[in-house]
Every structure is written in C-alpha cells, then in structure tokens.
Design an enzyme around this catalytic site. Structure first.
Site, short mmCIF file in Angstrom:
data_model
loop_
_atom_site.label_atom_id
_atom_site.label_comp_id
_atom_site.label_asym_id
_atom_site.label_seq_id
_atom_site.Cartn_x
_atom_site.Cartn_y
_atom_site.Cartn_z
N GLN A 148 43.25 37.70 41.53
CA GLN A 148 43.73 36.45 40.92
C GLN A 148 44.23 35.46 41.98
O GLN A 148 44.75 34.41 41.63
CB GLN A 148 44.87 36.75 39.92
CG GLN A 148 44.47 37.62 38.75
CD GLN A 148 43.55 36.91 37.76
OE1 GLN A 148 43.40 35.69 37.76
NE2 GLN A 148 42.89 37.70 36.91
N LYS A 151 35.23 36.15 39.28
CA LYS A 151 36.39 35.29 39.00
C LYS A 151 36.44 34.10 39.96
O LYS A 151 37.35 33.28 39.89
CB LYS A 151 37.69 36.10 39.12
CG LYS A 151 37.87 37.17 38.05
CD LYS A 151 39.27 37.71 38.08
CE LYS A 151 39.41 39.09 37.46
NZ LYS A 151 39.18 39.14 36.02
N CYS A 171 44.80 43.91 29.75
CA CYS A 171 44.73 45.09 30.61
C CYS A 171 46.02 45.27 31.40
O CYS A 171 46.00 45.56 32.61
CB CYS A 171 43.53 45.04 31.57
SG CYS A 171 41.97 45.02 30.71
N HIS A 206 47.82 44.91 36.71
CA HIS A 206 46.63 45.10 35.87
C HIS A 206 46.29 46.59 35.90
O HIS A 206 46.56 47.28 36.89
CB HIS A 206 45.50 44.29 36.50
CG HIS A 206 44.24 44.21 35.71
ND1 HIS A 206 43.35 45.25 35.64
CD2 HIS A 206 43.71 43.20 34.98
CE1 HIS A 206 42.31 44.88 34.89
NE2 HIS A 206 42.51 43.64 34.47
N ASP A 226 45.76 43.68 45.63
CA ASP A 226 44.74 43.29 44.67
C ASP A 226 44.73 41.76 44.63
O ASP A 226 45.61 41.15 44.05
CB ASP A 226 45.07 43.89 43.29
CG ASP A 226 44.13 43.42 42.20
OD1 ASP A 226 43.27 42.54 42.47
OD2 ASP A 226 44.23 43.93 41.07
#
Lengths: 164, 426
Positions: B218, B241, B384, B139, B215
């Site tokens: 997700q 999220k 993105c 991303h 990261d």
C-alpha cells in the site's frame, strides 16, 4: 438491469428497522446455533425451543446487512408456531426461491415451466418472504438471504432426526 | 525524482501539479463511454486500473517477442529473456534497490513474497521460543504466514498495538523486541490509511538483533520508496495495485540474505544442476523463481513503473494527500453525525488515501450496494484484516481509496451517493 427497488422492498426495510423475535432464549433447553458469512462478517444466532416437534418459540440475534437481518426476521415470523416438519418444508421452499435463475424472474411466475416445481416452491406458504425473491438479481447477496435459513436448518437437525 | 515527462502535468510557473482528468483519458476502463456505463472507481487499494501504456506493452510483447526465457538460443527467446531481465532492473530502480539485477525476485504477488520469506529464511533461522513482532493493523497476508509458522514451530507472535489516533503505539517497542528475531510490518494500512513511521522501528529492531520485513503493497504505488532509506531487510510489493498486471509481485532482500536462504519452490529455472541424488540451486535471483515466470506481466509491470516515474511519484503523493484532505472534509461536512472515519487525520506524511468509515447504522454491504447503482465502486467488508476489525469493534467497514486518476468529482459523487443511502435506510 436490476434496480435498488428489486432488492430493498419496503417490507424488507421494515423488518430490518423493526426486527421480529429479536433476543435470546436460555440454552439449554433451547437449541442455540450460530451462522457466519465470512465474506462480509454477517452473523446470525438462532435460538429454537421445540416441544413435541413444534417450534414453540424462536429468537434471533446477531448483526449484519439489511438482507441477512430482514431475512432472519421474516423467517422467525414464518416459522414460529409451526411443526418441525413444516419448518423444514419452509426451508426447502425458501432455498428453492433463492435458486431460481434471474432470467426466469423476468419472464415467468414461479409456477411457469422451468421454474422450481410446486412441490418445492409453495409461493402461498412463503407469504411475505416472497419479497426477498429480488435478491437473486444480486448474486453476491443470495448468501446474505440464505444465511439465517441455513442456520435454522442446522438447528432443526440438532433438535431431532429428519422425520418425526 | 520527478521524471522528465509531462504526463498529466499542468504546465505553469509553480510546481507542476498532477491533472487527474488528463491522466484518466489514458485509462480505458475509466472512460466516460465505457461499455456498461462509466464508473467512479474508488477501490484502488484492492486493485488499481491500468493505463493503455501497460496494456500495449504486454500486447506488443506477446505479439512480437514471446518465447520462454533463459532457455532458447533463437532470437526471440533471447529477446524475451532480455526484456524480462530489463523489467527486473526497471522495477528494482523504481524502489532504489542497490543491486536490482540480483536482489529483485519476481513472485505471484506480495502474499507469495511474504510466504517466501516465511518458508525459507524463517524456517531455517527461527527456533522454538523465538518471537516475531507484527502489528494490530496487518493484512492477513502479513499475518497468516506467521501464524502458520508460530503453530508449526512454537514461535511466539507479538503485536504492536494500535493507539487511539490510529497510529502504532511504540511505547513498549523495546520490550516487545526482546527475544524477537523478525519484525514484519505493513508500511501503510489497507484499512485505516495509516502510514507507519518505519525509521524508529527499523532502528530499534536492528539494535535488538531482529531483521525487518516490510509489506509495501500500500506504499510503493503511492509515494517514492528508497530502500536504502527504509533500511529494511525484506521488502515486498505487488504489481496490480500500482497500475501493473495481476499475477506479479516483488520481493527485495539484501543479496547476502538471499544467498544464505534455501530455495522456495522446486522445479525448472531455479536449478543449476540436477542429478538423481540431488540438485544445485541456481544463482540469484533465479534460485527463487521456479518454473516459467510471469514474463508478460514483468514487461507490463516495467511499463507501469515507467509510467509512474513519468508522472512523478512526488506529484502522485501530493495529489493524493490534497484529495484525501478534501474527501475527509467533504464527508464530515455533509454527513458529520452519520459518519465515523476509522483512520488518522489528514497528514501528508502519516496518512494515505484509504478512507474507511461506518455510516448511519447502515451495514457496509448495503452502503456499497446503493453506491453501485450509481456506478461508484467502493469496498465493503473486513478487508482481509479481521484482527484489526475486532480492534475497531466492527465486523466490516466501507472503504473508499484514492489514486492518481481520482479527482474532486469522484469524491463529490461519493458524498451524494451517501445521501441516497441515508434516505433509503432512514
């Protein structure tokens, strides 16, 4: 509430399926201009061949959604053979069409009070381009419809000064 | 780590399965009588919806307790401070942070968490010629901060390539790590649904003397995370999220790393002393939290992780895996020749519920527009991740993403909606 039929008129889908003036022109002599919509990745390339202040040929390439690509196709058909001055007027008319508030579409015609004045919005001149007016009911898509026109406008500026 | 509660659980003799229809009743936006009509929400990878428990926790905080934190000596200010710091510990425990009270830094979102590392640790430690290794599926949040650093400091940015099966190709990992000081990787792709096998990458990076930033935006919402087992040095995720509010994200890092890092933004809260000729930084974690922090958002995020723990992350994971397999199966069955899915085959360990696809030569914007008229929310665009779009050879994709409140009916609605797309553009 706006329905799909407001957006995807048959004439729009026809231009999307069978785009007019698709291709490219040798540049130079043609002017080549690229336009991008960073939001969705739509891309329009306009090739302009201008002789004696007349758009004698025009080709479109690129890729994108049905609205950007059909708008480009309809634009090419409307602009080809016109003078640079007429092409500029068409750009102004089309952008005026895209800036009419949605509420005015519900109640008024383009020549009703509150709509853009006849000096900038000549519905007759727009012809089949008027089919794109439903796009204003889908604000996110207005940028798709105007992308080819902004690209053309940039190309006309590169061809020569605003008045000929 | 299934919690003791029974939110959305179906009771029975076998392992308790999650009941999305029961859960959905707790999400006001997903109610059948929503003003404006019901929605089929398939865009949780962009932002999830939130349960009443989260909304009520934030409302209750503002209604009964709000004052600025770490300042007042009066009762409600002390209570606000207590709740803010309790939220930090709850969020830290959610990812099994060893020292949640000092190692969990609240940020605005995961983008800010990654930028914090780029502006503090990386700008202090990295020298021209050093390398940072990322992957082709990143991303922009885990790419642009490093591109900015590369440009500013003469750092070399390297890319782990994507293999044809949509997993990372680790063949050249050791060579790519030669001279690398940092590996910055998404734990799960927001486009492909690829879940990265972090273990071999972390081990190889550490052998090569590089630190690892993950990261987890997700990943953390969808399956249990144990930071001790992940083994990373920095780990970021974001509240909105994972059923929490917008405006709050999290950076975790090991205490000794945070201690050695210079502060990020300057202002109130992050200082111990300020003189006309300088300042002294505050203790961890406040050193990295300049200005009034997102207090109600922290309270809301704590309510969100408590909710997820009550449901049980294992059950969320199992539900999403099963629903992903169902969705891919249904989509291919109904639209096989028109549909290209960009992502790995269903696999509980190595694939999430993010499903990106190209459909019948119709641009994703048009696909999403037609689905919208049926109340179906999917994402159309480059997500993105423009370098990844170039790898895939497309400008954009349509993406449906699943979460704990989605069920087979949502998938069926998508499959039926695509039939209308096909008819319209045939």
């Amino acid at each position: 509430m706006a329905g799909l039929e407001d957006l995807y008129r048959e004439i729009i889908l026809d231009h999307y399926r069978s785009p007019r003036n698709r291709g490219d022109l040798p540049s130079p002599p043609a002017v080549r201009v690229e336009g991008f919509n960073p939001l969705c990745g739509d891309e329009v390339v306009v090739y302009l061949d201008v002789v004696d202040a007349v758009v004698v040929d025009l080709k479109i390439s690129g890729q994108g959604c049905s609205i950007s690509q059909s708008s480009a196709s309809m634009m090419s058909a409307a602009v080809k053979g016109r003078s640079v001055e007429e092409a500029r007027a068409l750009v102004r008319s089309f952008k005026a069409l895209m800036s009419i508030h949605e509420a005015q579409l519900e109640t008024d015609d383009a020549d009703a009070p509150g709509a853009a004045g006849p000096d900038v919005l000549d519905a007759d001149a727009l012809g089949e381009l008027a089919a794109l007016q439903g796009v204003v009911k889908f604000p996110v898509r207005i940028k798709c419809a105007t992308l080819p026109w902004n690209t053309l406008s940039q190309g006309l500026d590169e061809v020569g000064p605003a008045t000929s | 780590m299934t919690g003791g509660g029974d939110v959305g659980a179906t009771r029975g003799t076998g392992p308790e399965r999650l009941d999305p229809r029961a859960l959905r009743k707790e999400f006001p936006l997903l109610a059948p009588d929503r003003p404006g009509g019901p929605v089929v929400y398939l865009d949780s990878a962009a932002s999830s919806q939130r349960p009443r428990a989260v909304l009520e926790a934030m409302d209750e905080y503002y209604t009964t307790t709000h004052a600025n934190v770490h300042r007042g000596v009066y009762a409600i200010a002390e209570e606000a401070t207590r709740r803010y710091e309790a939220a930090r510990v709850a969020v830290g425990r959610f990812v099994r942070a060893p020292r949640p009270a000092t190692e969990i830094v609240f940020t605005k979102n995961v983008t800010e968490a990654i930028n914090l590392v780029a502006y503090t640790w990386a700008r202090k430690e990295l020298r021209p010629g050093d390398a940072i290794l990322v992957s082709e599926l990143e991303h922009h949040a885990n790419l642009v901060p490093w591109l900015m650093l590369a440009e500013e400091r003469g750092i070399e940015l390297r890319f782990l390539p994507l293999a044809p099966d949509y997993h990372l190709d680790l063949t050249d990992l050791d060579r790519l790590l030669d001279g690398a000081r940092l590996v910055a990787l998404s734990a799960a792709s927001n486009v492909l649904g690829t879940v990265v096998d972090l273990e071999p990458v972390v081990a190889a990076a550490h052998r090569a003397g590089a630190l690892v930033l993950v990261d987890g935006a997700q990943l953390a919402p969808h399956r249990p995370v144990d930071l001790g087992r992940v083994g990373a040095d920095f780990f970021g995720f974001t509240g909105h999220k994972m059923l929490g509010p917008t405006g709050i994200g999290v950076l975790w890092a090991r205490e000794e790393l945070l201690d050695a890092m210079p502060p990020f933004l300057g202002g109130g809260e992050m200082i111990r002393d300020v003189r006309t000729d300088g300042f002294t930084s505050n203790d961890l974690p406040w050193k990295f939290e300049a200005g009034t922090p997102p207090i109600a958002e922290a309270v809301g995020l704590a309510a969100a992780v408590e909710y997820l723990e009550r449901v049980g992350l294992e059950r969320v994971h199992a539900h999403e895996s099963a629903l992903t397999a169902y969705a891919i199966d249904r989509l291919r069955d109904a639209h096989g020749e028109q549909l290209t899915i960009f992502g790995p085959e269903p696999d509980p360990l190595r694939r999430s519920g993010v499903i990106s696809f190209a459909f019948a030569g119709v641009h994703p914007h048009d696909v999403a527009q037609v689905l919208d008229t049926r109340g179906i929310c999917v994402r159309a665009g480059h997500h993105c991740a423009k370098p990844l779009m170039r790898c895939l050879g497309v400008g954009a994709t349509t993406r449906a993403s699943l979460y704990l409140y989605n069920d087979e009916d949502d998938v069926d609605a998508l499959v039926d909606g695509l039939a209308e797309v096909r008819e319209l553009f045939a």
